[in-house]
Structures are given as structure tokens and as C-alpha cells.
Scaffold this active site. Structure first.
Site, PDB file in Angstrom:
ATOM      1  CG  HIS A 167      -2.127  -0.938   1.078  1.00  0.00           C
ATOM      2  ND1 HIS A 167      -2.836  -1.583   2.281  1.00  0.00           N
ATOM      3  CD2 HIS A 167      -2.445  -1.832   0.146  1.00  0.00           C
ATOM      4  CE1 HIS A 167      -3.546  -2.490   1.648  1.00  0.00           C
ATOM      5  NE2 HIS A 167      -3.450  -2.705   0.380  1.00  0.00           N
ATOM      6  CB  CYS A 177       5.471  18.710 -12.178  1.00  0.00           C
ATOM      7  SG  CYS A 177       4.524  18.296 -10.721  1.00  0.00           S
TER       8      CYS A 177
HETATM    9  P1  OAD Z   1      -7.015  -4.028  10.303  1.00  0.00           P
HETATM   10  O1  OAD Z   1      -6.906  -2.647  11.227  1.00  0.00           O
HETATM   11  O2  OAD Z   1      -8.014  -3.904   9.726  1.00  0.00           O
HETATM   12  O3  OAD Z   1      -6.593  -5.036  11.284  1.00  0.00           O
HETATM   13  C1  OAD Z   1      -5.680  -5.216  12.183  1.00  0.00           C
HETATM   14  C2  OAD Z   1      -5.723  -6.414  12.800  1.00  0.00           C
HETATM   15  O4  OAD Z   1      -4.801  -6.685  13.667  1.00  0.00           O
HETATM   16  C3  OAD Z   1      -6.882  -7.174  13.437  1.00  0.00           C
HETATM   17  O5  OAD Z   1      -7.307  -8.429  12.892  1.00  0.00           O
HETATM   18  C4  OAD Z   1      -6.522  -6.928  14.810  1.00  0.00           C
HETATM   19  O6  OAD Z   1      -7.094  -8.173  15.440  1.00  0.00           O
HETATM   20  C5  OAD Z   1      -5.047  -7.427  14.781  1.00  0.00           C
HETATM   21  N1  OAD Z   1      -4.008  -6.925  15.817  1.00  0.00           N
HETATM   22  C6  OAD Z   1      -4.587  -5.932  16.784  1.00  0.00           C
HETATM   23  N2  OAD Z   1      -3.534  -6.045  17.769  1.00  0.00           N
HETATM   24  C7  OAD Z   1      -2.578  -7.073  17.355  1.00  0.00           C
HETATM   25  C8  OAD Z   1      -1.365  -7.354  17.983  1.00  0.00           C
HETATM   26  N3  OAD Z   1      -0.657  -6.794  19.040  1.00  0.00           N
HETATM   27  N4  OAD Z   1      -0.756  -8.676  17.355  1.00  0.00           N
HETATM   28  C9  OAD Z   1      -1.273  -9.038  16.329  1.00  0.00           C
HETATM   29  N5  OAD Z   1      -2.348  -8.621  15.643  1.00  0.00           N
HETATM   30  C10 OAD Z   1      -2.890  -7.587  16.196  1.00  0.00           C
HETATM   31  O7  OAD Z   1      -5.401  -3.761   9.639  1.00  0.00           O
HETATM   32  P2  OAD Z   1      -5.250  -4.373   8.225  1.00  0.00           P
HETATM   33  O8  OAD Z   1      -5.607  -5.709   7.898  1.00  0.00           O
HETATM   34  O9  OAD Z   1      -3.688  -4.062   8.042  1.00  0.00           O
HETATM   35  O10 OAD Z   1      -5.229   0.322   3.835  1.00  0.00           O
HETATM   36  O11 OAD Z   1      -6.059  -3.376   7.053  1.00  0.00           O
HETATM   37  C11 OAD Z   1      -5.574  -3.289   5.945  1.00  0.00           C
HETATM   38  C12 OAD Z   1      -5.822  -2.224   5.341  1.00  0.00           C
HETATM   39  O12 OAD Z   1      -6.936  -1.483   5.453  1.00  0.00           O
HETATM   40  C13 OAD Z   1      -4.757  -1.118   5.529  1.00  0.00           C
HETATM   41  O13 OAD Z   1      -3.459  -1.292   4.818  1.00  0.00           O
HETATM   42  C14 OAD Z   1      -5.227   0.113   5.160  1.00  0.00           C
HETATM   43  C15 OAD Z   1      -6.721  -0.098   5.810  1.00  0.00           C
HETATM   44  O14 OAD Z   1      -7.564   0.769   5.357  1.00  0.00           O
HETATM   45  C16 OAD Z   1      -5.083   1.357   3.130  1.00  0.00           C
HETATM   46  O15 OAD Z   1      -4.939   2.260   3.537  1.00  0.00           O
HETATM   47  C17 OAD Z   1      -5.162   0.983   1.614  1.00  0.00           C
END
Ligand code: OAD
Length: 252
Positions: A126, A158
Site C-alpha cells: 500500500h 513539476c
Molecule cells: P486492520 O486494522 O483491518 O486489522 C488489524 C488486525 O490486527 C486485526 O485483525 C486485529 O485483531 C489485529 N491485531 C491487533 N493488535 C494486534 C497485535 N498486538 N498483534 C497481532 N495482531 C493484532 O488492519 P489491516 O488488515 O492491516 O489500507 O488493514 C488492511 C488495510 O486497510 C490497511 O493497509 C489500510 C486499511 O484501510 C489502506 O490504507 C489502503
């Protein structure tokens, strides 16, 4: 499908002797550094009064209110700049530096914390908060300084406005980066999926493609995710707890 393993010993058995290991990380790997995740934070707003990541990280916001969009970016850049890599980032970097295993890191995160932990060749699906590109000329520039002279900052190439070099909702991923990530995932012997809700496409397809290619899949997440069903091992644990233990044992 059989029930996945749930113990560190189950995960270690998979990593033991694996010649190629790929990590696919999401916001959860940085949560313990103090970087808020996008989902799972209850009803708390992400920024000001906005609760949905899709509303903030969207080209409509960038085009309708470039200054407001950059204020959201500056909030994230300033926050991340105050954070340090945690034990999970450091364990992955140390594992990557250990001879004998080919280790790739694919991340959905734009925070740069894998790089700051010492990981090399991180595939940033991303993009990065620490790069920007001219909206008109599309030239990419490093944007390492946190304070910016103007919002939006001007493009050195630019002179027009810069935008962050990150992928917004409804935008396509860089094809070369996604292809490299796909190869890193399906060519691995083990894929370790850490801290992602596995809801955002196309990154969320990567574990399924790995599984179909015969790769062993380990999920590290304190909460259930849609990919738990296809995993060989699910560790319901925080990344900073599970990874140092798992990877230091695997590296010896
Ligand atoms: P999310 O915020 O959707 O999910 C975070 C995950 O991390 C959840 O499943 C939590 O249970 C888990 N989590 C929280 N604390 C944790 C810890 N200490 N150890 C391990 N896991 C933990 O984040 P992403 O899946 O990364 O995109 O989200 C995907 C994309 O959605 C991001 O890259 C971003 C967002 O909108 C863009 O900005 C394009």
C-alpha cells in the site's frame, strides 16, 4: 478441513527446516508500537470525527480537500515518527538476517517500521507515508522530513501538488509490487500472516493463493480472522509475544 494447530510448538514444527519463509503483515504488527489499527478499535474515530478508514484514505477526500487530506496524512506521519519498531518487527528483521532461510516481508502497512527495524527488501503493498509523488507528473520523491513547508507540499519536479505515495481505496496496487508479493507468497514453504483483519483486497487473497499453492500458513492474531479456516496453525497471540519466541527458536 482439519482443525488448525494452536500452539507455538505446532508453528515451530512448520518453520523447522523451512527454506523459504514469507511474512504478510498488517496494522496489528505495529499496534504495540502505538500505531492505531484501522479496524477492531470499537467505535473510536480514526481521526477527528471520522470512523471509517474508507472515508479518509479515499481519492474523493484527496481531490475534494487536498489540504484536509494532507492534515490527515500529517497526523499519521507525526504519530508514526514518534513510534519505534516493536519486538515483532525486530524479530522478523533478525530472522531475515539469519543465514540459511530465504525470508521475504510483504506488508500492507505504510508506516515504514519494518525498514526502521532493519528489514531489507520489504514489499510495501500500500505504499509508504515516507514517499510522495507529483499528482500531475507522477515523479516519486522521498518525503522523510515530518514537518512540511506547505500543505499540500509542492512537487520538486513539476511544482504542482504532491500526494502521498500510498494506495487509496478504489485505487489499484502497483502491479509490479503485487506480482512480487504474489511470488514471494506462493514460492514460500511457510507463510506467516501477522496482524491483519484479512478484509482488504487484493492483499487478503494472498493467504488463499498460498494455501492453494501448497504453502503452510500460520496466522498470528489475538482475534479471529476470515483466513483462520485455511491456516495450518492459528496463534491467538499478540505479535510482539508470539514472533520473538517463534523466530528465535526457529533461527537456532
Ligand atoms: P486492520 O486494522 O483491518 O486489522 C488489524 C488486525 O490486527 C486485526 O485483525 C486485529 O485483531 C489485529 N491485531 C491487533 N493488535 C494486534 C497485535 N498486538 N498483534 C497481532 N495482531 C493484532 O488492519 P489491516 O488488515 O492491516 O489500507 O488493514 C488492511 C488495510 O486497510 C490497511 O493497509 C489500510 C486499511 O484501510 C489502506 O490504507 C489502503
Amino acid at each position: 478441513m482439519r482443525t488448525p494447530g494452536t500452539t507455538l510448538a505446532d508453528a515451530r514444527d512448520l518453520l523447522d527446516g523451512a527454506e523459504a519463509v514469507t511474512f504478510l503483515t498488517g496494522a496489528g504488527v505495529s499496534a504495540e508500537s502505538g500505531v492505531p489499527t484501522f479496524r477492531g478499535g470499537g467505535d473510536a474515530p480514526l481521526w477527528r470525527d471520522v470512523r471509517n478508514a474508507e472515508d479518509l484514505s479515499h481519492p474523493d477526500f484527496l481531490h475534494a480537500d487536498p489540504r484536509g487530506f494532507w492534515e490527515w496524512m500529517q497526523y499519521r506521519r507525526e504519530l508514526v515518527a514518534r513510534c519505534a519498531p516493536n519486538a515483532a518487527h525486530l524479530a522478523i528483521a533478525a530472522f531475515q538476517a539469519t543465514p540459511g532461510t530465504r525470508v521475504e516481508v510483504v506488508t500492507q502497512n505504510v508506516d515504514g517500521l519494518h525498514h526502521r527495524a532493519g528489514s531489507r527488501s520489504v514489499l510495501e503493498l500500500h505504499g509508504s507515508l515516507w514517499r510522495a509523488r507529483g499528482i500531475a507528473c507522477e515523479h516519486t520523491h522521498a518525503l522523510l522530513e515530518v514537518a512540511l513547508p506547505a500543505l499540500p507540499p509542492p512537487c520538486p519536479t513539476c511544482g504542482g501538488p504532491l500526494r502521498p505515495d500510498i494506495v487509496l481505496f478504489d485505487e489499484f496496487l502497483d502491479e509490479r509490487v503485487f506480482q512480487a508479493a504474489f511470488e514471494a507468497v506462493v514460492d514460500a514453504h511457510v507463510l506467516v500472516v501477522v496482524g491483519t483483519s484479512a478484509l482488504v483486497m487484493p492483499a487478503a487473497t494472498l493467504p488463499l493463493r498460498a494455501r492453494r499453492a501448497g504453502v503452510k500458513v500460520i496466522v498470528v492474531n489475538p482475534e479471529p480472522t476470515p483466513i483462520d479456516d485455511i491456516a495450518h496453525v492459528v496463534l491467538r497471540e499478540r505479535a510482539s509475544v508470539a514472533l520473538p519466541f517463534l523466530l528465535s527458536a526457529a533461527a537456532t
